[in-house]
Scaffold this active site. Structure first.
Site, short mmCIF file in Angstrom:
data_model
loop_
_atom_site.label_atom_id
_atom_site.label_comp_id
_atom_site.label_asym_id
_atom_site.label_seq_id
_atom_site.Cartn_x
_atom_site.Cartn_y
_atom_site.Cartn_z
N LYS A 13 0.84 -1.21 0.00
CA LYS A 13 0.00 0.00 0.00
C LYS A 13 0.88 1.27 0.00
O LYS A 13 2.08 1.19 0.26
CB LYS A 13 -0.92 -0.03 1.22
CG LYS A 13 -1.89 -1.21 1.23
CD LYS A 13 -2.82 -1.15 2.44
CE LYS A 13 -3.81 -2.29 2.43
NZ LYS A 13 -4.83 -2.14 3.50
N TYR A 53 -12.46 -2.87 -3.54
CA TYR A 53 -13.03 -2.82 -2.19
C TYR A 53 -14.56 -2.81 -2.19
O TYR A 53 -15.17 -2.28 -1.25
CB TYR A 53 -12.49 -1.59 -1.46
CG TYR A 53 -11.06 -1.75 -0.98
CD1 TYR A 53 -10.69 -2.80 -0.13
CD2 TYR A 53 -10.07 -0.84 -1.35
CE1 TYR A 53 -9.37 -2.94 0.31
CE2 TYR A 53 -8.75 -0.98 -0.90
CZ TYR A 53 -8.42 -2.03 -0.07
OH TYR A 53 -7.13 -2.18 0.39
N ASN A 120 -1.80 -0.04 6.80
CA ASN A 120 -1.25 -1.27 7.38
C ASN A 120 -0.36 -2.02 6.39
O ASN A 120 -0.28 -3.25 6.42
CB ASN A 120 -2.37 -2.15 7.94
CG ASN A 120 -3.41 -2.50 6.89
OD1 ASN A 120 -3.27 -2.14 5.72
ND2 ASN A 120 -4.44 -3.21 7.31
N HIS A 123 -1.86 -5.56 1.50
CA HIS A 123 -3.14 -6.25 1.28
C HIS A 123 -2.83 -7.64 0.79
O HIS A 123 -1.88 -7.84 0.02
CB HIS A 123 -3.97 -5.52 0.20
CG HIS A 123 -5.07 -6.37 -0.35
ND1 HIS A 123 -6.30 -6.47 0.26
CD2 HIS A 123 -5.12 -7.21 -1.44
CE1 HIS A 123 -7.06 -7.31 -0.44
NE2 HIS A 123 -6.38 -7.77 -1.47
N GLU A 134 -9.69 -10.16 -7.81
CA GLU A 134 -8.72 -9.06 -7.63
C GLU A 134 -7.61 -9.12 -8.69
O GLU A 134 -7.20 -8.08 -9.21
CB GLU A 134 -8.11 -9.13 -6.23
CG GLU A 134 -9.14 -8.84 -5.14
CD GLU A 134 -8.62 -9.12 -3.74
OE1 GLU A 134 -7.44 -9.51 -3.59
OE2 GLU A 134 -9.41 -8.96 -2.79
P1 IDP Z 1 -7.51 -7.11 5.69
O1 IDP Z 1 -6.73 -6.16 4.80
O2 IDP Z 1 -6.74 -7.45 6.92
O3 IDP Z 1 -8.05 -8.28 4.94
P2 IDP Z 1 -10.24 -6.06 5.64
O4 IDP Z 1 -11.21 -6.25 6.75
O5 IDP Z 1 -10.46 -6.79 4.35
O6 IDP Z 1 -8.77 -6.29 6.22
O7 IDP Z 1 -10.23 -4.49 5.34
C1 IDP Z 1 -9.61 -3.99 4.19
C2 IDP Z 1 -8.78 -2.80 4.58
O8 IDP Z 1 -9.64 -1.76 5.03
C3 IDP Z 1 -7.81 -3.03 5.74
O9 IDP Z 1 -6.59 -3.60 5.34
C4 IDP Z 1 -7.62 -1.64 6.25
O10 IDP Z 1 -6.71 -0.94 5.39
C5 IDP Z 1 -9.02 -1.05 6.07
N1 IDP Z 1 -9.82 -1.19 7.29
C6 IDP Z 1 -10.46 -2.29 7.74
N2 IDP Z 1 -11.11 -2.04 8.88
C7 IDP Z 1 -10.89 -0.74 9.15
C8 IDP Z 1 -11.29 0.12 10.21
O11 IDP Z 1 -12.01 -0.26 11.13
N3 IDP Z 1 -10.85 1.40 10.13
C9 IDP Z 1 -10.07 1.86 9.12
N4 IDP Z 1 -9.66 1.07 8.12
C10 IDP Z 1 -10.06 -0.20 8.13
#
Ligand code: IDP
Length: 142
Positions: A13, A53, A120, A123, A134
Site C-alpha cells: 500500500k 473494495y 497497514n 493487502h 482481484e
Molecule cells: P484485511 O486487509 O486485513 O483483509 P479487511 O477487513 O479486508 O482487512 O479491510 C480492508 C482494509 O480496510 C484493511 O486492510 C484496512 O486498510 C481497512 N480497514 C479495515 N477495517 C478498518 C477500520 O475499522 N478502520 C479503518 N480502516 C479499516
C-alpha cells in the site's frame, strides 16, 4: 491438509511503498517459498479501488480507505504457491498493526497511526474467489 497451488493478489500500500518497504515485503514472500508471477508499480484509480473494495462500500472507513489507497504508488504483485492465500495473510498479520503479532509484516513494520488503521502496509486476498476477482482488476492480461 492437501496441497493446493494458489495465486494471491498482494499490494504494498502507499504507506509501505513510500517507506521503501516493498523489497522487505518481497523478501519475506520469497523467503517463504512463494513465487512472484507478476509485478507492477502504479497509482490506482478510484474506479479500480471501488471494484477492489466493493465489499466495503458504505462502511465508515470506505471513503478514507479509497482516498488513502489512491494517494500514491502501490506495488501490485501476484504470488503463487501452496496455500499461499492463507500463508500470505499469516505473513501479513492482523489488520490493525498495533494488534498484529511480532514476526508479521504489520507487527514488525506497522506503525500505530491512531485512527488510520487503513495504513497497514499490505493487502492480501482472503479467498480463492477474491484472488481471482482481484487479479483480474490489477492484471487484466494475466
Ligand atoms: P484485511 O486487509 O486485513 O483483509 P479487511 O477487513 O479486508 O482487512 O479491510 C480492508 C482494509 O480496510 C484493511 O486492510 C484496512 O486498510 C481497512 N480497514 C479495515 N477495517 C478498518 C477500520 O475499522 N478502520 C479503518 N480502516 C479499516
Amino acid at each position: 491438509m492437501t496441497a493446493q497451488t494458489e495465486r494471491s493478489l498482494v499490494l504494498v500500500k502507499p504507506d509501505g511503498f513510500s517507506r521503501g518497504l516493498t523489497g522487505e515485503v518481497l523478501r519475506r514472500i520469497e523467503a517463504k517459498g512463494y513465487t512472484l508471477v507478476a509485478l507492477d508499480v502504479l497509482t490506482p484509480t478510484r474506479e479500480m479501488l471501488a471494484e477492489h473494495y466493493a465489499e466495503h462500500e458504505g462502511k465508515p472507513f470506505y471513503e478514507p480507505l479509497v482516498d488513502f489507497m489512491s494517494s500514491g504508488h502501490v506495488a501490485a504483485v501476484v504470488i503463487e504457491g501452496n496455500r499461499c492465500i492463507e500463508g500470505f495473510r499469516a505473513l501479513a498479520g492482523a489488520t490493525d498493526p498495533t494488534a498484529a503479532l511480532p514476526g508479521t509484516i504489520r507487527g514488525d513494520l506497522g506503525r500505530d497511526w491512531g485512527r488510520k488503521v487503513q495504513e497497514n502496509i499490505v493487502h492480501g486476498s482472503d479467498s480463492p474467489e477474491s484472488a481471482a476477482r482481484e487479479i483480474a482488476i490489477w492484471f487484466p492480461k494475466l
